[in-house]
Enzyme design. Structure first.
Site, mmCIF file in Angstrom:
data_model
loop_
_atom_site.group_PDB
_atom_site.id
_atom_site.type_symbol
_atom_site.label_atom_id
_atom_site.label_comp_id
_atom_site.label_asym_id
_atom_site.label_seq_id
_atom_site.Cartn_x
_atom_site.Cartn_y
_atom_site.Cartn_z
ATOM 1 N N GLY A 240 21.981 -85.992 24.113
ATOM 2 C CA GLY A 240 21.133 -84.850 23.800
ATOM 3 C C GLY A 240 19.824 -85.188 23.126
ATOM 4 N N ARG B 108 14.582 -76.749 37.436
ATOM 5 C CA ARG B 108 14.617 -76.620 35.970
ATOM 6 C C ARG B 108 13.666 -75.545 35.430
ATOM 7 N NH1 ARG B 108 13.310 -79.931 32.598
ATOM 8 N NH2 ARG B 108 14.984 -79.616 31.097
ATOM 9 N N TYR C 67 15.828 -72.918 33.505
ATOM 10 C CA TYR C 67 15.790 -73.042 32.047
ATOM 11 C C TYR C 67 14.474 -72.582 31.424
ATOM 12 C CZ TYR C 67 19.668 -76.323 32.912
ATOM 13 O OH TYR C 67 20.843 -76.900 33.319
ATOM 14 N N CYS D 288 11.453 -68.243 49.245
ATOM 15 C CA CYS D 288 11.346 -66.785 49.213
ATOM 16 C C CYS D 288 11.993 -66.253 47.929
ATOM 17 C CB CYS D 288 12.011 -66.182 50.451
ATOM 18 S SG CYS D 288 11.624 -64.440 50.661
ATOM 19 N N GLU D 289 11.461 -66.700 46.834
ATOM 20 C CA GLU D 289 11.811 -66.289 45.477
ATOM 21 C C GLU D 289 10.552 -66.482 44.632
ATOM 22 O OE1 GLU D 289 14.821 -65.255 44.458
ATOM 23 O OE2 GLU D 289 16.168 -65.955 46.066
#
EC number: 4.1.1.20
Length: 414
Positions: free
Chosen positions: A223, A303, A307, A334-335
């Site tokens: 992380g 991403r 996110y 198509c978004e």
């Protein structure tokens, strides 16, 4: 890796040679990050376990293995890829979440180290294997850490791990079957900036650890935050290394023997090594915005849309800074697949050198959770991947063809 080149190879040359869209990885950057992590924990018995879900390309796995990095997998398929890359079962850790027990059995048969992350699986494992196979327990330390709620994995409501407040139930099962628990594991989340979250999680784990007599490993996950833009805050690895090493060595002293300290970095090792190259299809001037439409979309690099992640974007074909403009960089799906999200997690624009149709648009920090999350949405082809190693660009994944789209379809009479 310079802005417009990777190991002195211009990004535009790579785009011309291999076509776009294209993922390019810099082996030198991966090797550099391995060295930084090792240097940060040079006073302990450290083992790095690459969290390969970040990028499972076989050549990346082989590069990790060549440089002494072991591997963490989360599925039987990742396990098979690890073995294809030359890893032995003992070098592989299996860290699943909510899987069927037959996946646990498969990993056990292959000799991998297994993280057990719920009481039901702990019970089944103990009943089946007793003390004949060692295992690790994934604990949930109830710590908030990570860039946003989608990538936090140690807080009280997270699905991951067994709560530290269930210590008595854990010990009851372990003692009931005389289980050999060789390690305790936790993973705080992704993009953790400072030592505090790591310290809190480590303290919670080490407080419980003395209850287990067979420990060989303390696994503190990964992380570590990487930079996504100029001046971005990152994990202070020297601070984290010093604080956690001291706590770990003190625990080992009290425990009575030296243990291994494990970390499972994914993004930290590969994110900065990756650059995604696409071609500007159109420059669309609108009364409110100017859009750059590229020959890719959320199907290849999700991403930003998933996110709200920030990725630095620049025009690799034009190094002339005298004429710059703000552009909203968007995809062909198509978004609403905007790439140019702001640091605040909103759709926005990027100040870029003038863009013309046909220019190569480069997206940085594309080494982790980019190709590995890609899909064939809109029946689009998956891109190729290239590794630049020792100054040479090598194709490590062929671009999809239409045959790959239809390979598993079964045509029936309707």
């Amino acid at each position: 890796m310079s802005y417009y080149n990777i190991q002195n190879i211009p990004l535009t040359d790579l785009a011309k040679q291999f076509g776009t869209p294209l993922y390019v990885y810099d082996a030198d950057k991966i090797i550099e990050k391995i060295a930084i992590l090792r240097d940060s924990f040079k006073n302990v018995n450290l083992k790095i376990k690459y969290a390969c879900k970040a990028n499972t390309n076989l050549s990346i796995l082989k590069l990790m293995r060549k440089h002494g990095v072991e591997i963490d997998v989360v599925s039987p398929e990742e396990l098979r890829l690890a073995m294809m890359a030359g890893y032995e079962g003992s070098q592989i850790t299996f860290t699943p979440s909510g899987v069927s027990f037959d996946e646990i059995e498969l990993a056990a048969e292959l000799g991998t180290r297994i993280n057990l992350d719920n009481l039901d699986v702990l019970e089944k494992f103990g009943k089946q294997y007793g003390n004949t196979k060692g295992a690790l327990i994934r604990l949930k330390p109830h710590v908030f850490g990570g860039g946003n709620e989608k990538i936090m994995t140690a807080h009280p409501e997270s699905k991951f791990g067994i709560s530290i407040h269930q210590k008595d139930e854990i010990l009851e099962i372990v003692n009931k079957y005389d289980m050999k628990i060789i390690g305790l594991h936790q993973h705080t989340g992704s993009d953790v900036k400072n030592a505090d979250a790591f310290t809190q999680a480590a303290t919670a784990i080490l407080d419980i650890a003395s209850n287990f007599k067979d420990l060989e490993i303390i696994d503190l996950g990964g992380g570590f935050k990487v930079p996504y833009k100029e001046g971005d805050s990152v994990t202070d690895m020297a601070e984290v290394g010093e604080v956690l090493s001291n706590a770990f060595l003190e625990f080992c002293k009290n425990y009575g023997r030296e243990l291994q300290l494990w970390f499972e970095p994914g993004k930290f090792l590969v994110s900065e090594a990756g650059t995604f190259l696409a071609t500007a299809n159109v420059v669309k001037t609108d009364p409110i915005k100017t859009f750059v439409g590229i020959n890719s979309g959320l199907n290849h690099l999700g991403r930003p849309m998933m996110y709200g992640a920030y990725h630095d974007i620049f025009n690799a074909s034009n190094q002339d800074t005298s004429e710059q403009q703000e552009y909203r960089v968007v995809g062909y799906i198509c978004e609403t697949d905007t790439f140019s999200w702001t640091p605040e997690g909103k759709q926005g624009e990027r100040l870029m050198n003038k863009v013309s149709a046909g220019d190569i648009i480069a997206i940085k920090n594309a080494g982790a959770y980019c190709f590995s999350m890609a899909s064939q949405y809109n029946s689009r082809l998956l891109p190729a991947e290239v590794l630049v190693i020792d100054g040479e660009a090598k194709l490590i994944r062929k671009r999809d063809t239409f045959d790959d789209i239809v390979r598993n379809l079964v045509s029936v009479d309707i």
